[in-house]
Enzyme design. Structure first.
Site, PDB file in Angstrom:
ATOM      1  N   LYS A   1     -12.267   0.433  -1.551  1.00  0.00           N
ATOM      2  CA  LYS A   1     -11.255   1.102  -2.382  1.00  0.00           C
ATOM      3  C   LYS A   1     -11.752   1.115  -3.828  1.00  0.00           C
ATOM      4  O   LYS A   1     -12.695   1.834  -4.114  1.00  0.00           O
ATOM      5  CB  LYS A   1      -9.908   0.437  -2.150  1.00  0.00           C
TER       6      LYS A   1
ATOM      7  N   SER B   1       0.791  -1.223   0.000  1.00  0.00           N
ATOM      8  CA  SER B   1       0.000   0.000   0.000  1.00  0.00           C
ATOM      9  C   SER B   1       0.829   1.282   0.000  1.00  0.00           C
ATOM     10  O   SER B   1       0.335   2.320  -0.413  1.00  0.00           O
ATOM     11  CB  SER B   1      -0.968   0.000   1.185  1.00  0.00           C
TER      12      SER B   1
ATOM     13  N   HIS C   1      -5.531  -3.315  -2.712  1.00  0.00           N
ATOM     14  CA  HIS C   1      -5.265  -2.305  -3.749  1.00  0.00           C
ATOM     15  C   HIS C   1      -5.217  -2.874  -5.164  1.00  0.00           C
ATOM     16  O   HIS C   1      -5.009  -2.124  -6.115  1.00  0.00           O
ATOM     17  CB  HIS C   1      -3.955  -1.579  -3.438  1.00  0.00           C
TER      18      HIS C   1
END
Ligand SMILES: *Cc1c(COP(=O)(O)O)cnc(C)c1O
Length: 386
Positions: free
Chosen positions: A239, A181, A209
């Protein structure tokens, strides 16, 4: 009567202020996106994880409205009581199908999913092996599990292998971010899979991610990892998916074990069912999201090309929407972040101790909701400040 603990707490807060480590929450008005109002200032934001621009997408909003009218707001109970709504169930099936694993389980947050999976799979007689750059929630889960905890240098599989070779634990679990990240680079998935096969271990991959972004949106799993019963996959859904929650995909007995044993799954109220309706729509948008991903890749290329000659900082090697610009000293990174903000560009400075000493950075994140002009403005500003 003196209240010594409160005095110590106040001293602790004062120390954070003097060390410039105090965190402040910025106030967002309106919807998340590339252009936002933060603390009353209109800015172009390069700090959200809304990589595909789905957080305020009209189709997701419509899905939320429709589901709210049909099933109300709250889930009312835990999944194992009466909170497990058909919408949760449908999302789990759709997610498993999309990822290419046989079963899946929906959680309220990624943090909870990590606590759940790790504590359910290893206990006091187990051993965990974690990359040094793994997310804080994985580290907290390791502590909660009571398992022996070994950390290896970032992506250093030789060190990991020697730790595995020394291990006498009954259950072994390797835990890694799939996309890291703070650096934006990837874990070597097939090499990790090879290790878990040779050392009879589980592999848990946190793809917070990568899901929605990599591999037509299916995330960072390789074909071999998708097919392996040893691999447990996590996608967080706040996300790129633009909503909230997290989903774990794995072999069906692993999912059943989590339902039976994982305390952070059992002892909590189910997430509101309308969120699951949003997630079903988000999954459709991700599946049909080639144009969004193409836009995102174009932004990454534009940024990397534009910043190639910069003197003050250097971009770390990354093909993902996480583009860290390493500046060096904490104070320099913070100053650059402030200077950009004056120009209406919001890019957070990430300092020690979150990242190693001397590698304080601007963590630029790109989104399909940016325009080429947004990226051009950032590039121009960084050159002007160089
Ligand atoms: C954001 C993040 C989490 C936590 O997910 P939430 O749904 O926000 O709780 C877990 N792991 C990684 C690597 C993350 O980046």
């Amino acid at each position: 009567m003196s209240f010594a603990a409160l005095t110590r707490l106040r001293q602790g807060l004062a120390a954070l202020r003097t060390d410039h480590l105090e965190r402040r929450r910025l106030l967002l008005d309106g919807a998340q996106g590339a252009h936002v109002t933060i603390n009353g200032q209109h800015v172009i934001s390069f700090c959200s994880n809304d990589y595909l621009g789905l957080a305020a997408d009209p189709a997701l909003i419509r899905a939320a409205h429709a589901a709210l009218d049909q099933c109300g707001v709250g889930a009312g109970a835990a999944h194992l009581i009466t909170g497990h709504h058909r919408l949760h169930h449908d999302f789990e099936s759709a997610f498993a199908g999309f990822i290419g694993k046989p079963a899946a389980l929906l959680f309220s947050t990624g943090y909870m999913a990590n606590l759940a999976v790790i504590t359910a799979l290893v206990g006091r007689h187990g051993e965990l092996f974690a990359d040094r750059l793994d997310h804080a929630s994985l580290v907290d889960a390791a502590q909660l599990s009571g398992a022996r905890f070994s950390r290896y240098r970032h992506n250093d599989l030789a060190q990991l292998e020697s730790q595995l070779a020394d291990s006498t634990a009954q259950d072994r679990l390797i835990v890694s971010d799939l996309v890291f990240s703070m650096d934006g680079d990837l874990a070597p998935v097939d090499a990790l899979l090879d290790l878990v096969e040779r050392y009879d271990a589980w592999l848990y991959l946190d793809d917070a991610h990568g899901f929605g972004v990599l591999n037509q949106g299916r995330g960072g799993l390789t074909d071999a990892a998708r097919a392996s019963d040893r691999v447990i996959y996590l996608a967080t859904l706040g996300k790129a998916a633009g909503v909230s929650g997290a989903a774990v995909a794995a072999q069906p007995d692993v999912i059943e074990w989590l339902i039976q044993k994982a305390r952070p799954y059992i002892y909590t109220t189910a997430s509101p069912p309308f969120l699951a309706a949003c997630l079903l729509e988000s999954l459709r948008q991700i599946e049909a999201g080639a144009a969004r991903r193409a836009r995102l890749s174009a932004h990454v290329a534009q940024l990397r090309q534009g910043l190639a000659g910069l003197k003050r900082g250097v971009l770390m090697p990354s093909d993902t929407p996480i583009q860290p610009l390493v500046i060096g000293a904490n104070a320099d990174a913070v100053q650059l972040s402030k200077d950009l903000l004056q120009r209406g560009l919001m890019v957070p400075a990430i300092r020690t101790p979150t990242v190693p000493v001397g590698t304080a950075r601007l963590r630029i994140t790109l989104s399909a909701s940016h325009s080429a002009d947004d990226v051009a403005q950032l590039v121009e500003a960084l050159h002007a400040l160089d």
